[in-house]
Each structure stands twice: as structure tokens, then as C-alpha cells.
Design a protein around this motif. Sequence first.
Motif, short mmCIF file in Angstrom:
data_model
loop_
_atom_site.label_atom_id
_atom_site.label_comp_id
_atom_site.label_asym_id
_atom_site.label_seq_id
_atom_site.Cartn_x
_atom_site.Cartn_y
_atom_site.Cartn_z
N ILE A 160 5.19 8.89 -5.99
CA ILE A 160 4.85 8.09 -4.81
C ILE A 160 5.48 8.77 -3.61
O ILE A 160 6.69 9.03 -3.59
CB ILE A 160 5.34 6.63 -4.94
CG1 ILE A 160 4.74 5.97 -6.19
CG2 ILE A 160 5.01 5.84 -3.67
CD1 ILE A 160 5.30 4.58 -6.48
N HIS A 161 4.64 9.07 -2.61
CA HIS A 161 5.12 9.72 -1.39
C HIS A 161 4.86 8.80 -0.20
O HIS A 161 3.86 8.09 -0.16
CB HIS A 161 4.39 11.04 -1.16
CG HIS A 161 4.65 12.08 -2.21
ND1 HIS A 161 4.05 13.31 -2.17
CD2 HIS A 161 5.42 12.07 -3.32
CE1 HIS A 161 4.46 14.03 -3.21
NE2 HIS A 161 5.27 13.30 -3.94
N ASP A 162 5.76 8.85 0.78
CA ASP A 162 5.66 8.00 1.96
C ASP A 162 5.85 8.85 3.21
O ASP A 162 6.81 9.63 3.29
CB ASP A 162 6.72 6.90 1.89
CG ASP A 162 6.41 5.75 2.81
OD1 ASP A 162 5.34 5.13 2.66
OD2 ASP A 162 7.24 5.45 3.69
N LEU A 163 4.97 8.69 4.16
CA LEU A 163 5.03 9.41 5.43
C LEU A 163 5.71 8.52 6.46
O LEU A 163 5.25 7.39 6.72
CB LEU A 163 3.61 9.77 5.91
CG LEU A 163 3.49 10.39 7.30
CD1 LEU A 163 4.22 11.73 7.38
CD2 LEU A 163 2.01 10.56 7.66
N THR B 109 0.83 -1.18 0.00
CA THR B 109 0.00 0.00 0.00
C THR B 109 0.87 1.24 0.00
O THR B 109 1.61 1.49 0.95
CB THR B 109 -0.93 0.01 1.23
OG1 THR B 109 -1.70 -1.18 1.23
CG2 THR B 109 -1.86 1.22 1.19
N ALA B 110 0.79 2.01 -1.08
CA ALA B 110 1.50 3.28 -1.16
C ALA B 110 0.75 4.31 -0.33
O ALA B 110 -0.47 4.41 -0.43
CB ALA B 110 1.60 3.73 -2.62
N ASP B 111 1.48 5.08 0.46
CA ASP B 111 0.83 6.11 1.28
C ASP B 111 0.06 7.08 0.39
O ASP B 111 -1.11 7.37 0.64
CB ASP B 111 1.85 6.85 2.14
CG ASP B 111 2.35 6.02 3.31
OD1 ASP B 111 1.83 4.91 3.54
OD2 ASP B 111 3.28 6.49 4.00
N THR B 112 0.72 7.64 -0.63
CA THR B 112 0.03 8.44 -1.65
C THR B 112 0.70 8.20 -2.99
O THR B 112 1.91 7.95 -3.06
CB THR B 112 0.05 9.96 -1.34
OG1 THR B 112 1.38 10.38 -1.10
CG2 THR B 112 -0.84 10.32 -0.17
N ILE B 113 -0.11 8.28 -4.05
CA ILE B 113 0.39 8.01 -5.40
C ILE B 113 -0.44 8.79 -6.42
O ILE B 113 -1.63 9.05 -6.18
CB ILE B 113 0.32 6.49 -5.70
CG1 ILE B 113 0.98 6.15 -7.03
CG2 ILE B 113 -1.11 5.97 -5.62
CD1 ILE B 113 1.13 4.64 -7.25
N CYS B 114 0.20 9.16 -7.51
CA CYS B 114 -0.53 9.69 -8.66
C CYS B 114 0.29 9.40 -9.91
O CYS B 114 1.51 9.22 -9.85
CB CYS B 114 -0.86 11.17 -8.53
SG CYS B 114 0.53 12.28 -8.62
N PHE B 115 -0.41 9.32 -11.03
CA PHE B 115 0.23 9.12 -12.33
C PHE B 115 -0.46 10.01 -13.34
O PHE B 115 -1.63 9.79 -13.65
CB PHE B 115 0.15 7.64 -12.76
CG PHE B 115 0.86 7.35 -14.05
CD1 PHE B 115 2.24 7.48 -14.14
CD2 PHE B 115 0.15 6.94 -15.16
CE1 PHE B 115 2.90 7.22 -15.33
CE2 PHE B 115 0.80 6.66 -16.36
CZ PHE B 115 2.19 6.81 -16.44
N ARG B 116 0.25 11.04 -13.77
CA ARG B 116 -0.28 12.00 -14.73
C ARG B 116 0.83 12.42 -15.66
O ARG B 116 1.97 12.63 -15.22
CB ARG B 116 -0.80 13.25 -14.02
CG ARG B 116 -2.21 13.15 -13.56
CD ARG B 116 -2.69 14.49 -12.98
NE ARG B 116 -3.64 14.20 -11.94
CZ ARG B 116 -3.32 13.91 -10.68
NH1 ARG B 116 -2.09 13.93 -10.29
NH2 ARG B 116 -4.26 13.62 -9.81
N GLN B 117 0.48 12.62 -16.92
CA GLN B 117 1.41 13.12 -17.93
C GLN B 117 2.73 12.35 -17.90
O GLN B 117 3.81 12.93 -17.90
CB GLN B 117 1.62 14.63 -17.76
CG GLN B 117 0.34 15.41 -17.90
CD GLN B 117 0.50 16.88 -17.58
OE1 GLN B 117 1.45 17.30 -16.94
NE2 GLN B 117 -0.47 17.67 -18.02
#
Length: 184
Positions: free
Chosen positions: A108-111, A95-103
Motif C-alpha cells: 500500500i502506497h500513499d502520496l 481509499t488507498a492511493d495505490t494497492i496490490c496483493f501478489r504472492q
Amino acid sequence: MNFNSHLDLIGKHAFLSASQYHWLNYDANKLAVVFNNVQAKERGTRLHSLACECITLGVKLPKVKKTLNLYVNDAIGYKMTPEQILFYSYNCFGTADTICFRQKLLRIHDLKTGDTPASMSQLEIYAALFCLEYNINPKSIGIELRIYQHDEALVHEPNPDDISDIATKIVMFDKQIEKMKIGE
């Protein structure tokens, strides 16, 4: 005999649990260290839940140089998805803490809420899982990984070959595990 029911304890575990009997060998100092580590882990879980809720609701935190604030505000700013499961197989997912895929850019960011130095390896595995799940060649996209810890963001742009190597290892080890499961 009629045993006491203890309905309020179903599904819970005691700190001094019989199944986690190693505490029998602790002295008072070791007990304090282990107890504090467990408390820190629980605090981290709660902070992750708070961050997820803030990101989901789009609630930015005050602009101060604090780990949680930086993490939440960046995730909202980049329109990231919190707590996203990345799945290759039942042998390898996370489980990725936060993720996005655009352009053609994967973020992927992790706290990290503890004091243990963080490693980008975890985030590189998430990147490989993303590429495997969505059938994307890591050499065809940009990748930015961030770890938020100690009131700063560590930024890493991994070598696409490293992500490819991790993906190859995941596939290879998954096949090996499946063979071991059936006794080959």
C-alpha cells in the motif's frame, strides 16, 4: 420576488461562506494562512488525480527524485491499482492511493503532497481494512507500506500483530457504533 438563479454556483461553496463563518474572526494574516492551506489542499487533490491517470494509463514520469515521479513510477512498476476503496462497513472504509496483493505480499502506497509530517497509522488502517474485507490473516502475509513525501519514499513493514489489533478495534468500534445508532 424573483430571485436571481446563479445556476453556475449550484453545488459550489464560497471561500467566505456564511456556513463557514469562522473567517469573521480572522485578521489579514490568518486569512492568508487559511487561504494558502485551502489552495494547497486543492493542489494535492489535482496531483492525486494526475497520479491516478498516469498509473491507470501506464505513463511513467521522468526518473528524477521528485515525490510524484517516484510514487507514479513505483506504482506502475509494481502493477498497483490506484484509488482503491477498502470497505469493512459504512462506519469504516477508506481509499488507498495505490494497492496490490501478489504472492502473499500486500503493498500500500500513499502520496503526500503537503508539508505536514505523515503517519503510517493511516496505511496500517488500510492494511487492516484489506485483511477484514478479503478475510486474510495479517500474520499469514507480508505487508509493505510506503509514504511518498518530500522527494523520498518512507518504507514500513508493520508488525502483523499491530494490524490484527487495528482490525479487532475496527470490528469492536463498528459494533459499538451500530448499537449507538439504534439507541442501545
